[in-house]
Enzyme design. Sequence first.
Site, mmCIF file in Angstrom:
data_model
loop_
_atom_site.group_PDB
_atom_site.id
_atom_site.type_symbol
_atom_site.label_atom_id
_atom_site.label_comp_id
_atom_site.label_asym_id
_atom_site.label_seq_id
_atom_site.Cartn_x
_atom_site.Cartn_y
_atom_site.Cartn_z
ATOM 1 N N SER A 44 0.831 -1.206 0.000
ATOM 2 C CA SER A 44 0.000 0.000 0.000
ATOM 3 C C SER A 44 0.866 1.258 0.000
ATOM 4 C CB SER A 44 -0.923 0.001 1.219
ATOM 5 O OG SER A 44 -1.743 -1.148 1.210
ATOM 6 N N ASN A 45 1.986 1.234 0.729
ATOM 7 C CA ASN A 45 2.880 2.380 0.749
ATOM 8 C C ASN A 45 3.614 2.565 -0.567
ATOM 9 O OD1 ASN A 45 2.924 3.678 3.547
ATOM 10 N ND2 ASN A 45 2.968 1.496 4.007
ATOM 11 N N LYS A 163 0.076 -10.464 6.600
ATOM 12 C CA LYS A 163 0.303 -9.144 7.174
ATOM 13 C C LYS A 163 -1.025 -8.618 7.679
ATOM 14 C CE LYS A 163 1.599 -4.357 6.256
ATOM 15 N NZ LYS A 163 1.958 -3.327 5.258
ATOM 16 N N SER A 165 -2.579 -5.323 9.237
ATOM 17 C CA SER A 165 -2.260 -3.914 9.423
ATOM 18 C C SER A 165 -3.102 -3.221 10.486
ATOM 19 C CB SER A 165 -2.400 -3.159 8.093
ATOM 20 O OG SER A 165 -1.348 -3.503 7.223
ATOM 21 N N GLY A 188 1.554 -5.123 10.914
ATOM 22 C CA GLY A 188 1.610 -4.066 9.919
ATOM 23 C C GLY A 188 1.397 -2.690 10.496
#
Length: 303
Positions: A44-45, A163, A165, A188
Site C-alpha cells: 500500500s505504501n 500481514k 495492518s 503491519g
Amino acid sequence: MRLEGVLPPIPTPFADHRVDEAAMRANVARWMGTRVRGVVVLGSNGEAPLLDEDESDAAIAAARDAVPADRLCLAGTGRESTVAAVRAAKRAAALGADAVLVRTPACFRTLLTAPALTDHYRAVADAAPVPVILYNFTALTGVTLPVESVARLAEHPNVVGMKESGSDLRFVSALIDSTPDDFAVMAGSAPVFFASLLVGAAGGILALASAVPDLCVELYDRVRAGRLDEARALQRRLTPLAGLVTSTHGVPGLKAALSLLGYAAGDPRPPLRPVGPDAVDDIRRALAELARPDGRVGSLRGR
C-alpha cells in the site's frame, strides 16, 4: 522461505509521471545496507493501486535488481479480480519476487463473504509459483479476511503467512492462536509492533521501517532477547514518527520523511498530494528527536 524479522513496504519513486527505476534501485541498495530482512515493493505504501501493470512490473524488476539473494524481495500483487491477482502473482514470480503479498479485494465489499475471500486466496495460492502472504488492511479496503478463513488458508502449502495492518491485538492474537507455528503473522502497524511481538507475531512489515529501519530491527531484537523494558522504551520513542508517516499523513508523509533523510522519494502520484510545510516540519522534528540518542536515523536534508 522463512518469513520473519522486519521488512519495509517501500514507496515507489516517480519522475516525470513514470516509475523512476534508477531511484528505486538506489533506494533499495541503501535499505540493503541496514539490518532489514528484505523489502516489500508495491504494498500500500508503494501506491500499488495507482500503477498500471507495466509500471508494476518495472517497479518489481528494479527492486529485485538491488536485493541480494540472501534477502527477501516481496511483491504486492493484490487485484480486484481473482484472474488478475493470479496473473500478477505469476508475473512477479517471473521477475524474481520471493513471495507475493496479496491484499483483499475491496470494490464489491458487501459481496466479499468469508467463502468468497477464501476461494479467492485459494485460487491464487494454487496458481502462484511462489509463496503467498495474505494481507488485511481494513482501514484502507473496508474488508477483513476473518480468522476462520485465515485458519483454513493456513493449511494450504503455498500460503506462508499474513500481514495484519490493524491494531486490534485481540484479532492479532486470534490469528496466531488459530494458525500453525510455521505460519508467520506479521504486524503491519508500527505503534503496536512491540505488543504484537509479545503475543507471537513473527515480525513486522512496517512503513516506519522505511524511515528508521535499524531502530525497528533493534526493537525486534530486544524483544527476541527478552530485553522487554528496553524494547518498550524504544516503542515509545518510535510511536510519534510512526503516527506521522501512517495514520496522520499516510504515503505523502512517508515520502516527506524519506526525502528529509536523503532518499529519492519524490512526490506521491496524483490524486495524492504532497504534505504541506507544517507537516514537513513536524516530521523533521520527530526524526531529529529519534536521532538524538544514537545518531542512527541519518542526516536530515532540507526540502
